[in-house]
Design an enzyme around this catalytic site. Structure first.
Site, PDB file in Angstrom:
ATOM      1  N   SER A  48       0.854  -1.186   0.000  1.00 67.69           N
ATOM      2  CA  SER A  48       0.000   0.000   0.000  1.00 67.69           C
ATOM      3  C   SER A  48       0.890   1.236   0.000  1.00 67.69           C
ATOM      4  O   SER A  48       1.728   1.394   0.894  1.00 67.69           O
ATOM      5  CB  SER A  48      -0.896   0.026   1.242  1.00 67.69           C
ATOM      6  OG  SER A  48      -1.833  -1.019   1.213  1.00 67.69           O
TER       7      SER A  48
ATOM      8  N   GLY B 278      -0.338   4.464   0.011  1.00 68.94           N
ATOM      9  CA  GLY B 278      -1.159   5.616   0.354  1.00 68.94           C
ATOM     10  C   GLY B 278      -1.893   6.167  -0.857  1.00 68.94           C
ATOM     11  O   GLY B 278      -2.525   5.415  -1.616  1.00 68.94           O
ATOM     12  N   ALA B 279      -1.791   7.478  -1.064  1.00 68.71           N
ATOM     13  CA  ALA B 279      -2.498   8.119  -2.170  1.00 68.71           C
ATOM     14  C   ALA B 279      -2.005   7.654  -3.535  1.00 68.71           C
ATOM     15  O   ALA B 279      -2.691   7.846  -4.548  1.00 68.71           O
ATOM     16  CB  ALA B 279      -2.352   9.638  -2.059  1.00 68.71           C
TER      17      ALA B 279
ATOM     18  N   GLY C  75      -1.627   4.544  -4.421  1.00 66.14           N
ATOM     19  CA  GLY C  75      -2.244   3.283  -4.783  1.00 66.14           C
ATOM     20  C   GLY C  75      -1.481   2.070  -4.304  1.00 66.14           C
ATOM     21  O   GLY C  75      -0.950   2.049  -3.188  1.00 66.14           O
TER      22      GLY C  75
ATOM     23  N   GLY D  92      -6.401   0.356   4.346  1.00 70.42           N
ATOM     24  CA  GLY D  92      -5.595  -0.822   4.032  1.00 70.42           C
ATOM     25  C   GLY D  92      -6.354  -2.118   4.235  1.00 70.42           C
ATOM     26  O   GLY D  92      -6.155  -3.097   3.503  1.00 70.42           O
ATOM     27  N   ASP D  93      -7.246  -2.129   5.226  1.00 68.97           N
ATOM     28  CA  ASP D  93      -8.068  -3.320   5.482  1.00 68.97           C
ATOM     29  C   ASP D  93      -9.035  -3.567   4.329  1.00 68.97           C
ATOM     30  O   ASP D  93      -9.289  -4.707   3.939  1.00 68.97           O
ATOM     31  CB  ASP D  93      -8.830  -3.166   6.790  1.00 68.97           C
ATOM     32  CG  ASP D  93      -7.901  -2.833   7.949  1.00 68.97           C
ATOM     33  OD1 ASP D  93      -6.746  -3.291   7.930  1.00 68.97           O
ATOM     34  OD2 ASP D  93      -8.333  -2.112   8.860  1.00 68.97           O
TER      35      ASP D  93
END
Length: 310
Positions: A218, A220-221, A223, A249-250
């Site tokens: 992951s 963040g912004a 992708g 993230g989940d």
């Protein structure tokens, strides 16, 4: 069914304030309570997507009772197979600053788990494994649980022929990845702590060489980045979204698992995971996703294939 494991479940509290100012008093305009912990969030999203889902792990005390009541009240609820413990389930507090859209997170450590309680969980896990299409092992370890617990659970799942995803941090991640899970989903900081590398592609490839069949990071912004035996992909949302990132993230984990059990390829898995993650940031409370936003974003996620995995 899909089995999610949350060894350190939580009651998620979200406070919304006009602006978060250090060293000052705040009037909270909105309060929400949700059953939480990473695996519980994954289970909630999977259930909302229409998958038969079972959540196990630990719950105890007054907070644990509230968590289970809220779990049972969900419109799309996973089956509760949590093991009751003597200690009190932890709380997590997210404070959302309405002026900036930023979130401050405060997490309690969780209850101490005794050897008898761990043995009871292992019995439950062993009973549930034969009926599982996939297993997600998610989140931190509560006090009293040995650092190699996830590695042990990965070996049990692999022995049963059940695909297993690991989403944790620190030494539990380091030991777990050596047990050869099918998929690991760290974020950028967790990946850097594991590998010592900050460059995403280098770090993700390094993580895979440590034992994971596939790694989805992951970013963040930016992708998701996936390094798999079939190749390397980058998945990007169509635009930067602002809101509460708790549970994003989940939701990505739920997207990956749901697409895996539906037999979809990596590009579709990553598109779903990215759209769900962004739609979770846009939702008002932790562990939920904006369904309309998800459906709109799904067709606009960009998934690009790069060189084959090293």
């Amino acid at each position: 069914m899909i089995l999610t494991v949350t060894l350190n479940a939580a009651l998620d509290l979200t406070y919304a304030v006009p602006a978060l100012v250090p060293h000052s008093s705040h009037r909270v305009h909105e309060v929400t309570e949700r059953p939480g912990g990473k695996g519980v969030n994954v289970a909630r999203v999977l259930s909302a997507l229409g998958h038969d889902t079972v959540v196990t792990g630990f719950a105890g005390g007054a907070t644990g009772a509230v968590l289970r009541e809220l779990l049972d009240a969900l419109p799309h609820r996973p089956t509760d197979a949590l093991v009751t413990v003597a200690g009190n389930t932890r709380r997590t507090l997210a404070v959302v600053d309405r002026s900036t859209g930023d979130t401050t997170q405060l997490n309690e450590p969780g209850p101490h788990i005794g050897s008898g309680e761990w043995a009871a969980f292992l019995g439950t896990f062993g009973e549930l494994l034969p009926g599982a299409e996939a297993v997600a092992l998610c989140g931190s370890l509560p006090p009293g649980i040995h650092v190699g617990a996830y590695a042990d659970l990965i070996r049990l799942a692999r022995s049963a022929g059940v695909p297993v995803l690991l989403d944790t941090d620190g030494e539990p991640l380091r030991r777990g990845i050596a047990a050869r899970p099918d998929l690991v989903k760290p974020n950028a900081d967790e990946l850097a702590r594991l590998t010592g590398a900050r460059e995403p592609l280098r770090a993700t490839r390094d993580a895979r060489r440590r034992g994971a069949h596939s790694v989805v990071a992951s970013l963040g912004a930016d992708g998701l980045l996936a390094v798999t035996p079939d190749g390397t992909w980058r998945a990007s949302p169509p635009a930067t979204v602002r809101g509460n990132p708790t549970g994003a993230g989940d939701s990505a984990v739920a997207g990956l698992l749901s697409a895996l059990t539906e037999g979809l390829g990596w590009q579709d898995r990553l598109a779903r995971a990215t759209a769900l993650s962004a739609a979770t940031v846009m939702a008002p409370a932790a562990g939920e996703f904006d369904r309309a936003a998800y459906e709109e974003l799904l067709g606009r996620v960009t998934v690009e294939e790069h060189a084959p995995a090293a």
